[in-house]
Every structure is written in structure tokens, then in C-alpha cells.
Design an enzyme around this catalytic site. Structure first.
Site, PDB file in Angstrom:
ATOM      1  N   CYS A  81      11.480 -40.598   8.244  1.00 43.46           N
ATOM      2  CA  CYS A  81      10.402 -40.583   9.235  1.00 43.46           C
ATOM      3  C   CYS A  81       9.320 -41.623   8.957  1.00 43.46           C
ATOM      4  O   CYS A  81       8.479 -41.890   9.824  1.00 43.46           O
ATOM      5  CB  CYS A  81       9.775 -39.197   9.312  1.00 43.46           C
ATOM      6  SG  CYS A  81      10.923 -37.907   9.808  1.00 43.46           S
ATOM      7  N   HIS A 345       8.246 -38.140  18.648  1.00 43.44           N
ATOM      8  CA  HIS A 345       8.597 -38.580  17.300  1.00 43.44           C
ATOM      9  C   HIS A 345       9.974 -39.236  17.246  1.00 43.44           C
ATOM     10  O   HIS A 345      10.933 -38.678  16.680  1.00 43.44           O
ATOM     11  CB  HIS A 345       8.535 -37.372  16.358  1.00 43.44           C
ATOM     12  CG  HIS A 345       8.758 -37.691  14.915  1.00 43.44           C
ATOM     13  ND1 HIS A 345       8.529 -38.935  14.356  1.00 43.44           N
ATOM     14  CD2 HIS A 345       9.213 -36.895  13.880  1.00 43.44           C
ATOM     15  CE1 HIS A 345       8.824 -38.904  13.066  1.00 43.44           C
ATOM     16  NE2 HIS A 345       9.252 -37.686  12.758  1.00 43.44           N
TER      17      HIS A 345
END
Length: 395
Positions: A81, A345
């Protein structure tokens, strides 16, 4: 040598499969926007850093070819991430090291619907790069039939509640705040305001986390043009360029696993170390920051990050968000974009989208979500496995 973000661009972040496009389409859209924002041509780029997690090898080249075929080096970056911010960090190092004067950091992701799994490909835990992290969780909390990333962060929330008295309402306040902020962000995946009560009433993913406290899977891309001070001056970019004052990446240490707590394996120590390095290099502290884009993959991670960045003492983050200190009219405005929870995201793009929001804020170009008087911004991007990147920006 100084480095500057001269241009930023991003696509809208959208639900996977809701738009007919490929990853190279979204990369072209975001990259072209960043180049236009900087007022430079692709031919002036000396290197490209392309970040993604779920596309095949050399996808960075396939994406960059949509912008131009000049033969410049294209490097592929994958750091879970924290991929987008890792690409930015490498671009900055190339510029500050005197190797290149104009570099593009490009992040993109085309994802599948549904919750992420625990492996690099959402698959087998035995071969997962984060098997050690989930092993700590399983030893302390067992392993349930809920999405694994929500499970490890949800268990961190349970620990925080038990240790410090943090409440479900305080966790939900993070989700309510970020959904409220995203109403004014046309690039956000969600643009609907919810009350704390509505956040609490949404379906449970892994208690205490409800759906409106969890970041969704998303498609999208973001980009930033990083240039040297000399390049900015030669091209007349000083009026719009934003300085990268300091930046640092940290990874796990033995302390991440020694306590047996999920709080430690989800990145608190990495964030604290990266933030400390940034403050030391910049000669600035969290008290000098006006606006923050941080990695709220789940509401608990926003609270944990408040503490790791030094915004409050250990265990005090629930009260901090409840007080209004992290929204408009408070001490800081955190996630004016809506954050990961509401903006979306797409893993490879997230860190660069954070920087794009901060650049808009520091230029005074954020429209109805503008933070008044914003002069210093901080971005925080973290990936399990692990990497935490903290970036300090100043106009």
C-alpha cells in the site's frame, strides 16, 4: 540539492469494473494531467518511476508508453500500500542526488471487487510476504472467517479499546469525518456524508470496524512531476512548485513482532521512525504542520497514526478526533480529500494522490475543501510487509 513537485494529476477513484478502462488508460490520464499541470512535455522527463501492485511485470512501461516513446528508463515499483509514496521517494532521490533533473512518479491500480486477501496476490497465507504479521495476530486473537486485512486492523482496534478505553463512537468519528470531507472532492469514490450513528449502523466487517470505517478497493491513478531547483528556475516553475522539505521511509524492526500486539505489526513503529527522521531533517515538528493526508485504510489506523506522528500522547487519539482537532476549525485538517476511507484506495496510486491533495492545498487551489492558510503539509503512506513513508511539503 532541493527537489520540488512541479505538477500533479489524478483520475477519479472509482469502484472496480464500474468504468471501461485499462490500467494504461488511467495512467495516461493521470500522467498527462501532471505534465500539463507542470507545463512540460513528456520529452523533458529523464526517468519514470511506475508504481503498482496487481498488474504484471513491466506494466510500468506499458503505461508510460501511453505518454511517450522516448526511450527514458522506466522503473517498476511495488511496495504494497506504500507503493505510490515509494515511487515518489525514489524520484526525489534521483533528483536530489543529481542524477536526473525531471522525473515522473506514476502510480496506478486496476483492482478486483471485494476485500483484499492476505497474500501478494490475495491468496495463500503460507507463502504470503505478510505471513509473519498474520502469525502474530493469530497467536493473540485467532483467525476468523473475515477479510484478513480488516481482521488484523480490527484486532488492533480491540487492543486499543482494551488498553486505553477508546470507544466505538470515537472510531466511527474518523469515518464520519472523512466521508464528510470527501463531499467536496470530485475525484473521490464516495461523496456522501454520514453521521457517527450511520457509520456505526453500517454492516460489520470485523468488529469493531464497520463498512464505513474501511477503505474500499478502487481503480485509479495519480502522478507527480519531481524536478530540481535548477530545472524549476529554468522553466519558470517557482510560482507553482512545492518543495519536498524532507522525506523518509522505515520498515519493520524486531520490536514490530516482539510485543505480540496487532498495534505494533500494522506499522506504528515504522511510522514513528519515519516521522522522527523527517522532523529531524526538516527542523520542523508536527506543530508546524497545517494539513495532513494520512493512511486511514481503516479508522483505527488514523488513530494510531495520530499517536505515531506526535499529534497526541499514546492512547489519546480517540479523544483527539472526538474533540474536533483534526477537522476544519481544529488544530490540523486531516484527510481533507476524504482519505482512503472515502476517496478510495487503488494501492499503487494512493501515496501519490495524497501528495496531489497536499500540493493543491499548499497552492490554495483546493476549492471548497481548502484549508485556510495552509503552508506546510504532511503525507503518510504505509504498507504491511512493511514500509512507511512520511513526506513533508512546503510552499
Amino acid at each position: 540539492m532541493k527537489s520540488f513537485v512541479a505538477g500533479v494529476g489524478m483520475t477519479g477513484f472509482v469502484k472496480p469494473e464500474s468504468r471501461e478502462w485499462q490500467y494504461w488508460d488511467m495512467a495516461r490520464e493521470a500522467g498527462a494531467a501532471a505534465l500539463a499541470d507542470a507545463g512540460i512535455a513528456y520529452e523533458e522527463l529523464e526517468q519514470v518511476l511506475a508504481g503498482y501492485c496487481f498488474q504484471p511485470s513491466t506494466a510500468g512501461q506499458r503505461a508510460a508508453y501511453e505518454l511517450g516513446l522516448t526511450g527514458v528508463p522506466v522503473h517498476n515499483v511495488n511496495n504494497n500500500c506504500a507503493t505510490g509514496s515509494s515511487a515518489l521517494l525514489l524520484a526525489r532521490q534521483l533528483v536530489e542526488g543529481g542524477i536526473s533533473e525531471c522525473v515522473l512518479a506514476l502510480g496506478f491500480e486496476k483492482m478486483k471487487r471485494g476485500a483484499l486477501g492476505g497474500g501478494a496476490d490475495g491468496g495463500d497465507f503460507a507463502t504470503s510476504p505478510v505471513a509473519r504479521h498474520y502469525g502474530v495476530m493469530a497467536a493473540a486473537h485467532g483467525f476468523e472467517a473475515t477479510p484478513p486485512t480488516a481482521q488484523i486492523f480490527g484486532n488492533a482496534a480491540r487492543e486499543h479499546m482494551r488498553l486505553y478505553g477508546t470507544t466505538e463512537a470515537q472510531l466511527a468519528a474518523v469515518g464520519a469525518k472523512n466521508h464528510r470531507h470527501s463531499v467536496h472532492n470530485p475525484h473521490a469514490q464516495f461523496q456522501v456524508e454520514y453521521s457517527v450513528a450511520e457509520v456505526l449502523a453500517s454492516p460489520v466487517v470485523h468488529r469493531p470496524l464497520t463498512r464505513l470505517q474501511c477503505s474500499p478497493t478502487s481503480d485509479g491513478a495519480a502522478a507527480a512531476v519531481v524536478v530540481s531547483e535548477r530545472f524549476a528556475s529554468a522553466h519558470g516553475l517557482q510560482g507553482r512548485a512545492v518543495e519536498i522539505v524532507a522525506q523518509a521511509m522505515a520498515t519493520d524492526t524486531q520490536a514490530s513482532f516482539a510485543s505480540g500486539r496487532c498495534i505494533d505489526v500494522v506499522g506504528v513503529g515504522m511510522t514513528r521512525a519515519a516521522a522522527r527522521a523527517v522532523y529531524d531533517r526538516a527542523g520542523l515538528g508536527i506543530e508546524d504542520v497545517d494539513v495532513i493526508e494520512l493512511h486511514d485504510c481503516f479508522s483505527i489506523n488514523e488513530l494510531l497514526t495520530y499517536e505515531a506522528l506526535g499529534m497526541c500522547g499514546e492512547g489519546e487519539s480517540g479523544k483527539l478526533v472526538e474533540s474536533g482537532a483534526t477537522t476544519y476549525g481544529g488544530r490540523w485538517v486531516v484527510n481533507p480529500s476524504g482519505g482512503l476511507i472515502s476517496k478510495g484506495h487503488p494501492l499503487g496510486a494512493t501515496g501519490l494522490a495524497q501528495v496531489g491533495e497536499l500540493v493543491a492545498q499548499l497552492r490554495g487551489e483546493a476549492g471548497p475543501r481548502q484549508v485556510r492558510g495552509a503552508g506546510v503539509g504532511l503525507a503518510h503512506n504505509v504498507g504491511l510487509g512493511g514500509a512507511a513513508v512520511v513526506t513533508l511539503l512546503r510552499r
